[in-house]
Design an enzyme around this catalytic site. Structure first.
Site, mmCIF file in Angstrom:
data_model
loop_
_atom_site.group_PDB
_atom_site.id
_atom_site.type_symbol
_atom_site.label_atom_id
_atom_site.label_comp_id
_atom_site.label_asym_id
_atom_site.label_seq_id
_atom_site.Cartn_x
_atom_site.Cartn_y
_atom_site.Cartn_z
ATOM 1 N N ARG A 37 17.465 13.853 -0.108
ATOM 2 C CA ARG A 37 18.135 15.006 -0.731
ATOM 3 C C ARG A 37 19.438 15.363 -0.016
ATOM 4 O O ARG A 37 20.392 15.804 -0.665
ATOM 5 C CB ARG A 37 17.195 16.208 -0.748
ATOM 6 C CG ARG A 37 16.098 16.002 -1.774
ATOM 7 C CD ARG A 37 15.200 17.187 -1.905
ATOM 8 N NE ARG A 37 14.401 17.047 -3.103
ATOM 9 C CZ ARG A 37 13.189 17.559 -3.262
ATOM 10 N NH1 ARG A 37 12.631 18.247 -2.297
ATOM 11 N NH2 ARG A 37 12.550 17.394 -4.393
ATOM 12 N N LYS A 199 -2.081 16.018 -17.327
ATOM 13 C CA LYS A 199 -2.463 17.008 -18.339
ATOM 14 C C LYS A 199 -1.528 17.053 -19.536
ATOM 15 O O LYS A 199 -0.314 16.997 -19.373
ATOM 16 C CB LYS A 199 -2.440 18.395 -17.701
ATOM 17 C CG LYS A 199 -3.475 18.597 -16.630
ATOM 18 C CD LYS A 199 -3.315 20.004 -16.115
ATOM 19 C CE LYS A 199 -4.311 20.334 -15.033
ATOM 20 N NZ LYS A 199 -3.956 21.610 -14.414
ATOM 21 N N GLY A 356 9.267 13.860 -11.071
ATOM 22 C CA GLY A 356 7.840 13.850 -10.760
ATOM 23 C C GLY A 356 7.298 12.500 -10.348
ATOM 24 O O GLY A 356 7.967 11.707 -9.691
ATOM 25 N N GLY A 379 10.360 20.026 -12.579
ATOM 26 C CA GLY A 379 10.310 21.161 -13.512
ATOM 27 C C GLY A 379 11.612 21.333 -14.276
ATOM 28 O O GLY A 379 11.620 21.549 -15.490
HETATM 29 P P1 AMP Z 1 1.767 14.567 -13.610
HETATM 30 O O1 AMP Z 1 2.175 15.304 -12.380
HETATM 31 O O2 AMP Z 1 1.240 15.419 -14.715
HETATM 32 O O3 AMP Z 1 2.803 13.565 -14.064
HETATM 33 O O4 AMP Z 1 0.489 13.748 -13.185
HETATM 34 C C1 AMP Z 1 0.545 12.731 -12.259
HETATM 35 C C2 AMP Z 1 -0.832 12.488 -11.733
HETATM 36 O O5 AMP Z 1 -1.704 12.142 -12.794
HETATM 37 C C3 AMP Z 1 -0.859 11.339 -10.762
HETATM 38 O O6 AMP Z 1 -1.215 11.823 -9.489
HETATM 39 C C4 AMP Z 1 -1.928 10.427 -11.310
HETATM 40 O O7 AMP Z 1 -2.806 9.944 -10.315
HETATM 41 C C5 AMP Z 1 -2.698 11.328 -12.265
HETATM 42 N N1 AMP Z 1 -3.355 10.544 -13.297
HETATM 43 C C6 AMP Z 1 -2.799 9.666 -14.135
HETATM 44 N N2 AMP Z 1 -3.753 9.092 -14.906
HETATM 45 C C7 AMP Z 1 -4.924 9.623 -14.542
HETATM 46 C C8 AMP Z 1 -6.284 9.424 -14.955
HETATM 47 N N3 AMP Z 1 -6.579 8.540 -15.912
HETATM 48 N N4 AMP Z 1 -7.241 10.160 -14.363
HETATM 49 C C9 AMP Z 1 -6.922 11.033 -13.393
HETATM 50 N N5 AMP Z 1 -5.677 11.271 -12.964
HETATM 51 C C10 AMP Z 1 -4.691 10.567 -13.526
#
Ligand code: AMP
Length: 399
Positions: A37, A199, A356, A379
């Site tokens: 950064r 999610k 992310g 974000g």
């Molecule tokens: P996000 O911050 O919403 O992009 O989520 C990223 C996180 O989702 C990562 O740490 C992944 O390990 C987790 N992730 C992706 N696929 C899965 C899955 N099938 N089950 C559990 N966690 C997951």
């Protein structure tokens, strides 16, 4: 509305306050473990210094409780910046003290000072007007180059603009807006959006905003199981948002109405043990049931899904990607995310990786220089893709 850029400014001899993102990781000894950064801010800093600015930098670091939380001090960042610039960088122990104000006044053209962590004061996040005025410190020009916090209306991102005549964006924010806004206004088709991660709820607004712009969506990660469960499939012990099943059905219906192809993974890699080296297997295709048995959970997209998704990626004209296809942090569960990363890297499309964990993935596979653009703000980049205004940008002077 177009905003003033650092390129439009005459800063010679002027007192300039620049908001940077020096929120760097520190180890227990207070040493910076990744200076990306600080390095990223160098082009804007150098441009201002060579233009003869009397330059004050401010930033937050971590989530300190108060001023005595010295493990969140920015002093190590001042030392690192000084090494990178090969020039003295002064440091003020507080961002609004008399000592800081005096040091700022004494700056000569081409000199620089970094102020202590703005979040040592709760007034930073509450965007207190008096605090913002003190932080503005009589500066004639404000430059915001901290994209990662531009979606927050804090004193150092928004409040100070009310006390400074001219406010402009730095080179980092300018580039983020170029890729996340301008280039997506008329994207080359097919416009492919790849969404993954944990999610649906985190990404719902982006999905909705891009649903009528994109030609095709690819959905991976745990969010796929919420869609599959909503369609009536068994998802075993997989991560699911049970309160989002109706929402998932709404999205599928809307995609259908808009004629947007909405591709869920054809099959799923599953495991009984959430650890590296665990045994895994791939379900049948969903066309043949694709159900995940109890006691098993989905941790990645399956082999058919990998082939289908990579074929889509190879055809795309524009790609926006946010969120991994599986639990790529665990090597046994990384195949889907790795294959998608490689396909995006190989593609000749304009490829935008939106913050992310997908950024972490692209870096893990050493392919960061093979994509068109990597956003530095999680974000903030999601909010831009959602079509929202960022307060830290809206507050800048119109050009
Ligand atoms: P996000 O911050 O919403 O992009 O989520 C990223 C996180 O989702 C990562 O740490 C992944 O390990 C987790 N992730 C992706 N696929 C899965 C899955 N099938 N089950 C559990 N966690 C997951």
């Amino acid at each position: 509305m177009a905003k003033l850029s650092i390129r439009d400014l005459d800063v010679s001899g002027k007192a300039v306050l620049m908001r940077v993102d020096f929120n760097v990781p520190l180890n227990d000894a207070g040493e910076i473990t990744d200076d990306t950064r600080i390095v990223s801010a160098l082009p804007s800093i150098k441009q201002l210094l060579s233009g003869g600015a009397r330059l004050t930098l401010c930033s937050h670091l971590g989530r300190p409780k108060n001023e005595s939380d010295l493990k969140y001090s920015l002093r190590p960042a001042a030392i690192r910046l000084s090494e990178l610039l090969n020039q003295d960088v002064a440091f003020a122990d507080s961002c609004i003290s008399e000592q800081a104000a005096a040091a700022r006044t004494a700056l000569q053209a081409g000199e620089i000072i970094l102020l202590e962590n703005t979040r040592f004061y709760p007034e930073e996040k509450s965007n207190d007007a008096d605090f913002a005025k003190a932080l503005a410190g009589g500066a004639e020009i404000f430059v915001n180059d901290a994209f990662g916090t531009a979606h927050r209306a804090h004193a150092s991102t928004e409040g100070v603009t009310h006390h400074i005549a001219q406010s402009a964006m730095g080179l980092l924010i300018e580039r983020e807006l170029e890729f996340l806004c301008e280039k997506l206004e008329s994207p080359s088709s097919p416009f492919l959006v790849i969404m993954g991660g944990a999610k649906v709820s985190d990404k719902i607004e982006v999905i909705t905003a891009l649903l009528d712009k994109a030609d095709t969506f690819i959905i991976g990660g745990a969010m796929a199981y919420t869609f599959r469960k909503a369609q009536g499939h068994a998802v075993g012990d997989s991560l699911v948002e049970n309160d989002k099943l109706d929402l998932a059905l709404d999205i599928l219906k809307k995609a259908d109405e808009l004629n947007t192809r909405f591709l869920l993974p054809a099959d799923t890699r599953i495991t009984q043990e959430f650890k590296n080296g665990a045994e895994t297997k791939v379900t049948d295709s969903y066309a043949d049931g694709g159900n995940i048995p109890d006691g098993w959970e989905g941790i990645d997209i399956g082999d058919v899904a990998i082939d289908e998704f990579c074929a889509e990626i190879s055809q795309a004209g524009t790609i926006v990607w946010n969120g991994p296809m599986g639990v790529f942090e665990i090597n046994s569960f990384e195949a889907g995310t790795k294959a998608v990363t490689e396909a995006v890297a190989k593609s000749s499309a304009l490829s935008i990786v939106g913050g992310g964990d997908s950024v972490t993935a692209v870096k893990k596979y050493g392919l960061a220089d093979q994509v068109s653009f990597i956003s530095t703000g999680g974000g903030a980049s999601l909010e831009l893709l959602e079509g929202k205004q960022l307060p830290g940008v809206t507050a800048l002077t119109d050009s």
